[in-house]
Enzyme design. Structure first.
Site, PDB file in Angstrom:
ATOM      1  N   LYS A  75     -12.507  -7.402  -9.010  1.00  0.00           N
ATOM      2  CA  LYS A  75     -12.864  -8.671  -8.360  1.00  0.00           C
ATOM      3  C   LYS A  75     -13.252  -9.698  -9.420  1.00  0.00           C
ATOM      4  O   LYS A  75     -12.837 -10.862  -9.364  1.00  0.00           O
ATOM      5  CB  LYS A  75     -14.036  -8.456  -7.396  1.00  0.00           C
ATOM      6  CG  LYS A  75     -13.680  -7.779  -6.079  1.00  0.00           C
ATOM      7  CD  LYS A  75     -14.864  -7.806  -5.110  1.00  0.00           C
ATOM      8  CE  LYS A  75     -14.515  -7.189  -3.762  1.00  0.00           C
ATOM      9  NZ  LYS A  75     -15.588  -7.253  -2.775  1.00  0.00           N
TER      10      LYS A  75
ATOM     11  N   HIS B 155       9.442  15.613   7.631  1.00  0.00           N
ATOM     12  CA  HIS B 155      10.795  15.356   7.124  1.00  0.00           C
ATOM     13  C   HIS B 155      10.753  14.504   5.864  1.00  0.00           C
ATOM     14  O   HIS B 155      11.739  13.881   5.494  1.00  0.00           O
ATOM     15  CB  HIS B 155      11.629  14.690   8.223  1.00  0.00           C
ATOM     16  CG  HIS B 155      11.749  15.551   9.433  1.00  0.00           C
ATOM     17  ND1 HIS B 155      12.794  16.419   9.636  1.00  0.00           N
ATOM     18  CD2 HIS B 155      10.909  15.731  10.486  1.00  0.00           C
ATOM     19  CE1 HIS B 155      12.614  17.085  10.779  1.00  0.00           C
ATOM     20  NE2 HIS B 155      11.478  16.679  11.314  1.00  0.00           N
TER      21      HIS B 155
ATOM     22  N   GLU C 163     -13.155   5.374  -2.342  1.00  0.00           N
ATOM     23  CA  GLU C 163     -14.141   4.455  -2.923  1.00  0.00           C
ATOM     24  C   GLU C 163     -15.520   5.091  -3.008  1.00  0.00           C
ATOM     25  O   GLU C 163     -16.322   4.737  -3.857  1.00  0.00           O
ATOM     26  CB  GLU C 163     -14.235   3.168  -2.087  1.00  0.00           C
ATOM     27  CG  GLU C 163     -13.258   2.107  -2.553  1.00  0.00           C
ATOM     28  CD  GLU C 163     -13.520   0.728  -1.955  1.00  0.00           C
ATOM     29  OE1 GLU C 163     -14.533   0.526  -1.264  1.00  0.00           O
ATOM     30  OE2 GLU C 163     -12.693  -0.154  -2.185  1.00  0.00           O
TER      31      GLU C 163
HETATM   32  O1  PA5 Z   1     -15.928  -0.814   1.120  1.00  0.00           O
HETATM   33  C1  PA5 Z   1     -16.124  -1.762   0.402  1.00  0.00           C
HETATM   34  O2  PA5 Z   1     -17.261  -2.064  -0.014  1.00  0.00           O
HETATM   35  C2  PA5 Z   1     -14.990  -2.670  -0.005  1.00  0.00           C
HETATM   36  O3  PA5 Z   1     -13.762  -2.149   0.380  1.00  0.00           O
HETATM   37  C3  PA5 Z   1     -15.155  -4.036   0.620  1.00  0.00           C
HETATM   38  O4  PA5 Z   1     -15.192  -3.916   2.008  1.00  0.00           O
HETATM   39  C4  PA5 Z   1     -14.020  -4.983   0.210  1.00  0.00           C
HETATM   40  O5  PA5 Z   1     -13.958  -5.047  -1.183  1.00  0.00           O
HETATM   41  C5  PA5 Z   1     -14.254  -6.370   0.793  1.00  0.00           C
HETATM   42  O6  PA5 Z   1     -15.488  -6.863   0.393  1.00  0.00           O
HETATM   43  P1  PA5 Z   1     -16.218  -7.991   1.188  1.00  0.00           P
HETATM   44  O7  PA5 Z   1     -16.530  -7.494   2.550  1.00  0.00           O
HETATM   45  O8  PA5 Z   1     -17.439  -8.289   0.402  1.00  0.00           O
HETATM   46  O9  PA5 Z   1     -15.283  -9.174   1.240  1.00  0.00           O
END
Ligand code: PA5
Length: 470
Positions: free
Chosen positions: A440, A326, A297
């Protein structure tokens, strides 16, 4: 590698990624490293300035004494009151807790007898699979469960739907008193969860401003649920602080996080876009999963170059030693040479088992008797390192003296700073996630949320023809 104090510190061995051992075509030369070393002071200064200006708040999480005290106080007040801690969260709101819990509590924590377990059972629910979720809420006694709803944005569909289901169950059995069974961890001001928490009277902890989900494991996001189940979160932060000290310098070859990032970046540029993390430790398996999100990410981004879009980012792959020897190692050795490997070794396991001698003279078992399982694990890791190096597959090894809160804190922090430096080398914004946000938004549209009608129309316009489905 880390030069502070007397405590057990990580080591980073990068011999097997150098041209001397894997050849010039697949290995790095000192000149390659020198090139990044020359850029390092400027990048280090940029990161230090951003930190000083409060723009990299994750870097200061190891030192949040007041927040740590508040968490510990809350956990003490809850001692003995709950049989289960249920985390409702996804992505960065869940993966850090899973990683540290796997590493720092009993491998079968939830199965340990109540009296011997260091805290309640832990369930981290990071999916909306109805079969799994129904099974959990049907199985646990909700009256004896603490639901920790974690969402920075306070509006993630998965987390909010889980929360609504659990709240309804709690209200059914506890009525208005149900709020004592919910803790909300969310942004200090933004989002919809904070006003709900205030209205319903939940205890809350903050996701600190400017700390994104994937950099939040050392904030209340990870610390609160982990402290609830008996993890020594003060030691986790102490480990992170020790690693911070090791990652302050601007000499590439002395800064483990920068060096790790440089190696990953140079191999990405050298036609190895796949980055495999392979802990030889079941306890560290989920650290690789957490890191997979952190790396993907943070670094998988569109970069604008001369008005053109470039799609950049190494692909992180989680693997597990010895299990995947394996399953995956055949591909790793004889498939495309497009990967760089990070093995994680454990110097001393908490427990060891002697392998008994038996069946004297039987070649299949004779050589094993008299050794221990830890020796076998270590031999297998060294065997994989040798096999990878022999087939000119560059690999590095991080050695963890023992798996505990202090070393796991070091490891997480090391990988976070490595990600920041890698983002600078790649020239992208490490801390946003526009690709996730689009999904989202589309979910909101498909679930009928007001204000997302335009996205709904766009989804319709992108639908293929029904006759292309068999
Ligand atoms: O790292 C990130 O920003 C994302 O993986 C969020 O943690 C994830 O989308 C969840 O978002 P939120 O904490 O707003 O519910």
């Amino acid at each position: 590698m880390v030069k502070t104090g007397q405590e057990a510190l990580l080591k980073f061995d990068y011999n097997n990624c150098l041209a001397e051992l894997v050849g010039p075509e697949h290995g790095l030369s000192q000149a390659d490293l020198d090139e990044v070393a020359a850029r390092t002071p400027e990048i280090a200064a940029r990161l230090a300035a951003a930190r000083a200006a409060g723009k990299l708040p994750y870097r200061d999480l190891p030192y949040q004494a007041a927040q740590l005290a508040a968490i510990q106080k809350s956990v003490r007040a809850k001692k003995g009151k709950y049989a289960n801690v249920v985390v409702l969260g996804i992505g960065g709101s869940a993966l850090g807790t899973i990683a540290v819990a796997s590493a720092c509590v009993h491998p079968f924590h939830n199965l340990v007898a109540d009296k011997k377990r260091k805290g309640p059972r832990l369930f981290v629910m990071d999916n909306v699979d109805p079969d799994q979720f129904a099974a959990l809420v049907d199985m646990i006694d909700v009256k004896k469960s603490l639901f920790v709803v974690i969402s920075k944005s306070g509006e993630t569909a998965e987390t909010m739907s889980q929360f609504l289901i659990c709240r309804a169950r709690l209200m059914r059995v506890l009525g208005k008193k149900y709020a004592a069974n919910v803790v909300a961890i969310t942004d200090t001001a933004k989002g919809y969860l904070r006003p709900i928490a205030a209205q319903e009277g939940y205890e809350t902890f903050p996701v600190p401003d400017g700390v994104g989900g994937r950099f939040s494991v050392l904030s209340p996001v990870g610390l609160f649920p982990l402290a609830m189940i008996g993890v020594k979160v003060d030691r986790l932060l102490a480990g992170a602080a020790a690693m911070d000290q090791a990652c302050l310098g601007d000499n590439l070859r002395e800064n483990p996080a920068f060096l790790g990032a440089a190696i990953q970046y140079l191999f990405y540029r050298k036609g190895k876009p796949m980055s495999v993390m392979m802990p030889y430790s079941q306890a560290l398996r989920d650290v690789a999963d957490w890191y997979r999100q952190l790396w993907a990410e943070s670094l998988g981004k569109i970069r604008l170059s001369g008005g053109r879009e470039e799609f950049v980012g190494p692909t992180p792959i989680k693997s597990l030693g010895v299990t995947d020897q394996h399953s995956q190692v055949q591909l790793y050795r004889e498939g495309p040479n497009d990967k760089v490997f990070t093995l994680i070794a454990v110097e001393k396991f908490a427990k060891d088992l002697a392998i008994p001698r038996a069946f004297k003279g039987s070649p299949g078992t004779d050589y094993l008797g008299g050794h221990t399982m830890a020796e076998l694990m270590d031999a297998e890791r060294r065997a994989t390192t040798f096999a990878l190096t022999k087939s000119r597959r560059p690999n590095v090894t991080i050695t963890v003296p023992a798996v505990n809160e202090f070393t796991v804190g070091q490891l997480l922090y090391l990988l976070e700073v490595q990600t920041s430096f890698a983002g600078e080398l790649l020239g992208i914004d490490t801390y946003n996630q526009p690709g996730v946000e689009e999904g989202k938004k589309a979910t909101f549209a498909l679930m009928g949320r007001a204000g997302y009608e335009e996205t709904q129309r766009e989804i319709e316009s992108l639908k293929g023809a029904a006759d292309n489905i068999v």
